[in-house]
Design an enzyme around this catalytic site. Structure first.
Site, PDB file in Angstrom:
ATOM      1  N   ARG A 124       0.809  -1.237   0.000  1.00 38.90           N
ATOM      2  CA  ARG A 124       0.000   0.000   0.000  1.00 38.90           C
ATOM      3  C   ARG A 124       0.836   1.278   0.000  1.00 38.90           C
ATOM      4  NH1 ARG A 124      -3.349  -2.615   3.704  1.00 38.90           N
ATOM      5  NH2 ARG A 124      -5.110  -3.578   2.625  1.00 38.90           N
ATOM      6  N   LYS A 146       3.643  12.292 -10.485  1.00 37.22           N
ATOM      7  CA  LYS A 146       2.810  11.520 -11.424  1.00 37.22           C
ATOM      8  C   LYS A 146       3.612  10.316 -11.852  1.00 37.22           C
ATOM      9  CE  LYS A 146       0.606  14.810 -14.448  1.00 37.22           C
ATOM     10  NZ  LYS A 146       0.358  14.977 -15.871  1.00 37.22           N
ATOM     11  N   GLU A 188      11.570  20.506 -23.182  1.00 35.16           N
ATOM     12  CA  GLU A 188      10.685  20.652 -22.010  1.00 35.16           C
ATOM     13  C   GLU A 188      11.039  21.920 -21.218  1.00 35.16           C
ATOM     14  OE1 GLU A 188       8.031  18.788 -21.406  1.00 35.16           O
ATOM     15  OE2 GLU A 188       8.403  16.791 -22.230  1.00 35.16           O
ATOM     16  N   LYS A 226       8.380  24.243 -12.232  1.00 35.69           N
ATOM     17  CA  LYS A 226       7.494  23.069 -12.168  1.00 35.69           C
ATOM     18  C   LYS A 226       7.056  22.817 -10.724  1.00 35.69           C
ATOM     19  CE  LYS A 226       6.285  18.465 -13.299  1.00 35.69           C
ATOM     20  NZ  LYS A 226       6.450  17.194 -13.944  1.00 35.69           N
ATOM     21  N   GLU A 236      -3.665  18.248 -11.020  1.00 36.38           N
ATOM     22  CA  GLU A 236      -3.933  18.720 -12.370  1.00 36.38           C
ATOM     23  C   GLU A 236      -5.397  19.083 -12.605  1.00 36.38           C
ATOM     24  OE1 GLU A 236      -1.563  16.728 -15.420  1.00 36.38           O
ATOM     25  OE2 GLU A 236      -3.048  17.341 -16.888  1.00 36.38           O
ATOM     26  N   ARG A 240      -1.685  23.075 -13.574  1.00 37.94           N
ATOM     27  CA  ARG A 240      -0.726  22.015 -13.943  1.00 37.94           C
ATOM     28  C   ARG A 240      -0.950  21.513 -15.365  1.00 37.94           C
ATOM     29  NH1 ARG A 240       1.464  16.865 -10.302  1.00 37.94           N
ATOM     30  NH2 ARG A 240       2.926  16.132 -11.871  1.00 37.94           N
ATOM     31  N   ASN A 244       1.123  20.543 -20.261  1.00 32.20           N
ATOM     32  CA  ASN A 244       0.844  19.746 -21.463  1.00 32.20           C
ATOM     33  C   ASN A 244       0.908  20.572 -22.746  1.00 32.20           C
ATOM     34  OD1 ASN A 244       0.289  17.164 -20.250  1.00 32.20           O
ATOM     35  ND2 ASN A 244      -1.467  18.187 -19.324  1.00 32.20           N
ATOM     36  N   HIS A 247       1.831  19.036 -25.957  1.00 33.17           N
ATOM     37  CA  HIS A 247       1.742  17.590 -25.772  1.00 33.17           C
ATOM     38  C   HIS A 247       0.558  16.946 -26.482  1.00 33.17           C
ATOM     39  CE1 HIS A 247       4.972  18.239 -23.024  1.00 33.17           C
ATOM     40  NE2 HIS A 247       5.003  16.979 -22.634  1.00 33.17           N
ATOM     41  N   HIS A 251       1.795  13.997 -28.538  1.00 38.91           N
ATOM     42  CA  HIS A 251       1.430  12.598 -28.292  1.00 38.91           C
ATOM     43  C   HIS A 251       0.971  11.910 -29.576  1.00 38.91           C
ATOM     44  CE1 HIS A 251       0.831  13.331 -23.704  1.00 38.91           C
ATOM     45  NE2 HIS A 251       2.082  13.041 -24.012  1.00 38.91           N
ATOM     46  N   HIS A 264      10.332  11.695 -27.078  1.00 41.78           N
ATOM     47  CA  HIS A 264       9.207  12.458 -26.536  1.00 41.78           C
ATOM     48  C   HIS A 264       9.432  13.974 -26.668  1.00 41.78           C
ATOM     49  CE1 HIS A 264       6.014  13.715 -23.856  1.00 41.78           C
ATOM     50  NE2 HIS A 264       6.904  14.377 -23.138  1.00 41.78           N
TER      51      HIS A 264
HETATM   52  N1  NAD Z   1       5.736  11.449 -14.565  1.00 42.01           N
HETATM   53  C1  NAD Z   1       5.860  12.557 -15.232  1.00 42.01           C
HETATM   54  O1  NAD Z   1       5.463  13.636 -14.770  1.00 42.01           O
HETATM   55  C2  NAD Z   1       6.508  12.524 -16.568  1.00 42.01           C
HETATM   56  C3  NAD Z   1       6.821  13.722 -17.208  1.00 42.01           C
HETATM   57  C4  NAD Z   1       7.489  13.649 -18.432  1.00 42.01           C
HETATM   58  C5  NAD Z   1       7.808  12.423 -18.991  1.00 42.01           C
HETATM   59  N2  NAD Z   1       7.463  11.273 -18.337  1.00 42.01           N
HETATM   60  C6  NAD Z   1       7.811   9.965 -18.906  1.00 42.01           C
HETATM   61  O2  NAD Z   1       9.212   9.885 -19.023  1.00 42.01           O
HETATM   62  C7  NAD Z   1       9.553   9.011 -20.096  1.00 42.01           C
HETATM   63  C8  NAD Z   1      10.609   9.657 -20.950  1.00 42.01           C
HETATM   64  O3  NAD Z   1      11.722   9.898 -20.139  1.00 42.01           O
HETATM   65  P1  NAD Z   1      13.195  10.004 -20.712  1.00 42.01           P
HETATM   66  O4  NAD Z   1      13.204  10.930 -21.858  1.00 42.01           O
HETATM   67  O5  NAD Z   1      14.092  10.243 -19.564  1.00 42.01           O
HETATM   68  O6  NAD Z   1      13.403   8.565 -21.381  1.00 42.01           O
HETATM   69  P2  NAD Z   1      14.125   7.221 -20.890  1.00 42.01           P
HETATM   70  O7  NAD Z   1      13.919   6.986 -19.463  1.00 42.01           O
HETATM   71  O8  NAD Z   1      13.689   6.161 -21.835  1.00 42.01           O
HETATM   72  O9  NAD Z   1      15.670   7.543 -21.161  1.00 42.01           O
HETATM   73  C9  NAD Z   1      16.105   7.778 -22.468  1.00 42.01           C
HETATM   74  C10 NAD Z   1      17.295   6.874 -22.843  1.00 42.01           C
HETATM   75  O10 NAD Z   1      18.477   7.342 -22.205  1.00 42.01           O
HETATM   76  C11 NAD Z   1      19.090   6.307 -21.463  1.00 42.01           C
HETATM   77  N3  NAD Z   1      19.752   6.962 -20.345  1.00 42.01           N
HETATM   78  C12 NAD Z   1      19.196   7.453 -19.238  1.00 42.01           C
HETATM   79  N4  NAD Z   1      20.106   8.118 -18.507  1.00 42.01           N
HETATM   80  C13 NAD Z   1      21.276   8.003 -19.161  1.00 42.01           C
HETATM   81  C14 NAD Z   1      22.578   8.492 -18.908  1.00 42.01           C
HETATM   82  N5  NAD Z   1      22.846   9.269 -17.854  1.00 42.01           N
HETATM   83  N6  NAD Z   1      23.557   8.186 -19.778  1.00 42.01           N
HETATM   84  C15 NAD Z   1      23.271   7.447 -20.910  1.00 42.01           C
HETATM   85  N7  NAD Z   1      22.063   6.987 -21.212  1.00 42.01           N
HETATM   86  C16 NAD Z   1      21.070   7.263 -20.338  1.00 42.01           C
HETATM   87  C17 NAD Z   1      17.947   5.415 -21.098  1.00 42.01           C
HETATM   88  O11 NAD Z   1      18.408   4.117 -20.746  1.00 42.01           O
HETATM   89  C18 NAD Z   1      17.135   5.447 -22.382  1.00 42.01           C
HETATM   90  O12 NAD Z   1      17.702   4.582 -23.331  1.00 42.01           O
HETATM   91  C19 NAD Z   1       8.276   8.731 -20.843  1.00 42.01           C
HETATM   92  O13 NAD Z   1       7.854   7.444 -20.492  1.00 42.01           O
HETATM   93  C20 NAD Z   1       7.314   9.766 -20.308  1.00 42.01           C
HETATM   94  O14 NAD Z   1       5.974   9.310 -20.314  1.00 42.01           O
HETATM   95  C21 NAD Z   1       6.839  11.310 -17.146  1.00 42.01           C
HETATM   96 ZN    ZN Z   2       6.657  15.971 -21.752  1.00 41.78          ZN
END
Ligand code: NAD
Ligand code: ZN
Length: 359
Positions: A124, A146, A188, A226, A236, A240, A244, A247, A251, A264
């Site tokens: 939990r 999130k 971003e 943020k 949100e 908040r 987006n 986005h 998306h 992304h």
């Molecule tokens: N929760 C939220 O508020 C929120 C906000 C924005 C995005 N997201 C989510 O985040 C994800 C995208 O995140 P991301 O862009 O970090 O992608 P990711 O986590 O896939 O990382 C991108 C790539 O970089 C590699 N990597 C990570 N750190 C590294 C480092 N220091 N050196 C070398 N390689 C490295 C990873 O293994 C991956 O291959 C999506 O799933 C998206 O939905 C969530």
């Molecule tokens: Zn984003």
């Protein structure tokens, strides 16, 4: 607990986030950081197969713990699934984590979303902290609580709000991050500045983000914005949603490219341009403001050739988004830098007209 985990002399800057149920710090770490999590019974460090060989050993020396274990995930958005959640929970049960144990996410947004979710439902809910290793995760994914996973119906459709007990930003991780990933994170930062802070936007116009000090400064500035937004509107219900911006379009670009064509942040950069075309079309934004956002994206190499193959198909795909309520699309549009509007009920013709530029 987070303020006690990193000694103050290991911190360059710090932001306190207060939400309805929790208070935690986002700290910008000095190179010499150490993290004391010995107050927790056990610690499970969760990372992926790409990051583990680079940084897992570092965590063995930098974490002060009673008992520490590791769980290594497969790398990639396609593994942000129920199956990965199950695997993390299985490890937690196998290592007998209890309610006083901690999960630590070391990775990009995929890892932090998975760990936020898994820790939020394990017995939990137990504590988790995040060490974001991508620029995108530092400025966006790791702050705000999130967390979600994908399924065959779409992205992030299953999830929770679960705030971390600490987010620790160490610029050292970016040394190994591919340039393309860095740029995607900058999209971003531009999004945050354009939506919320004209002064920050103007500073970005005059700054070279290839300079490490500039980048560090901008990352933390974006996090501060943020954080403020999240504190005002954790769930949100209002402001908040402005995060987006770009986005709704982004998306669809990701979806139509099967999540392979664009990162992304790259899709968001195109989405920002599309949202601005819609603002222009609706007479909300001036050409001058649109041009200034385009120039800032261009300056940071966020210029992509993208073709909308079929405007109708593109439009229909908007309705896969979580932002659809009562069948109506909700889009964030800017009137000016720092002035956004949450718009719903925009007619289809305007959307199609705005997309003409990409045909
Ligand atoms: N929760 C939220 O508020 C929120 C906000 C924005 C995005 N997201 C989510 O985040 C994800 C995208 O995140 P991301 O862009 O970090 O992608 P990711 O986590 O896939 O990382 C991108 C790539 O970089 C590699 N990597 C990570 N750190 C590294 C480092 N220091 N050196 C070398 N390689 C490295 C990873 O293994 C991956 O291959 C999506 O799933 C998206 O939905 C969530
Ligand atoms: Zn984003």
């Amino acid at each position: 607990m987070s303020d006690k985990m990193i000694a103050p002399d290991n911190i360059k800057d710090i932001i306190e986030i207060n939400t309805k149920d929790s208070t935690y710090n986002v700290a910008l770490l000095k190179d010499s950081w150490q993290c004391d999590v010995s107050a927790y019974s056990k610690v499970l460090v969760i990372t992926n197969e790409k990051i583990a060989p680079l940084y897992l050993e570092l965590f063995q020396t930098r974490l002060i713990t009673q008992e520490v274990y590791a769980h290594i995930l497969r790398d990639g958005e396609e593994f942000k699934t129920w199956d990965s959640i199950k695997q993390i929970l299985d490890s937690a049960f196998k290592f007998k984590l209890d309610r006083k144990s901690l999960m630590i996410a070391v990775g990009g947004g995929v890892v932090s979303d998975l760990v936020g979710f898994a820790s939020g439902i394990y017995q939990r809910g137990i504590d988790f902290i995040s060490f974001p290793t991508t620029l995108l995760a530092q400025v966006d994914a790791s702050v705000g609580g999130k967390c979600g996973i994908n399924n065959e119906f779409g992205k992030n459709l299953i999830g929770l709000f679960h705030q971390p007990v600490g987010v620790f930003v160490w610029m050292g991780f970016l040394a190994s991050l591919p340039e393309r990933e860095k740029k995607a994170g900058i999209a971003e930062i531009i999004k945050i500045a354009a939506c919320f802070d004209k002064k920050f936007f103007n500073d970005l116009e005059n700054m070279d983000l290839k300079d490490k000090d500039n980048l560090t400064f901008c990352i933390f500035r974006a996090i501060k914005i943020k954080a403020k937004v999240v504190m005002e509107d954790e769930r949100e219900k209002g402001v908040r949603a402005a995060l987006n911006y770009g986005h709704t379009f982004g998306h669809v670009i990701e979806l139509l490219g099967n999540y392979k064509e664009f990162l992304h942040g790259e899709a968001v950069a195109i989405g920002i341009r599309m949202a601005n075309s819609l603002s222009l079309e609706l007479g909300k934004m001036s050409r001058k403001v649109k041009d200034s956002i385009d120039s800032l994206l261009d300056k940071n190499d966020l210029k992509f050739s993208y073709k909308v193959a079929n405007k109708e198909v593109f439009y229909q795909n908007f309705f896969m988004d979580k932002k659809v309520e009562f069948g109506k699309l909700r889009v964030i549009l800017l009137r000016d830098i720092g002035e956004f509007e949450i718009c719903s009920g925009i007619n289809k013709t305007s959307f199609l007209k705005a997309l003409e530029e990409w045909e």
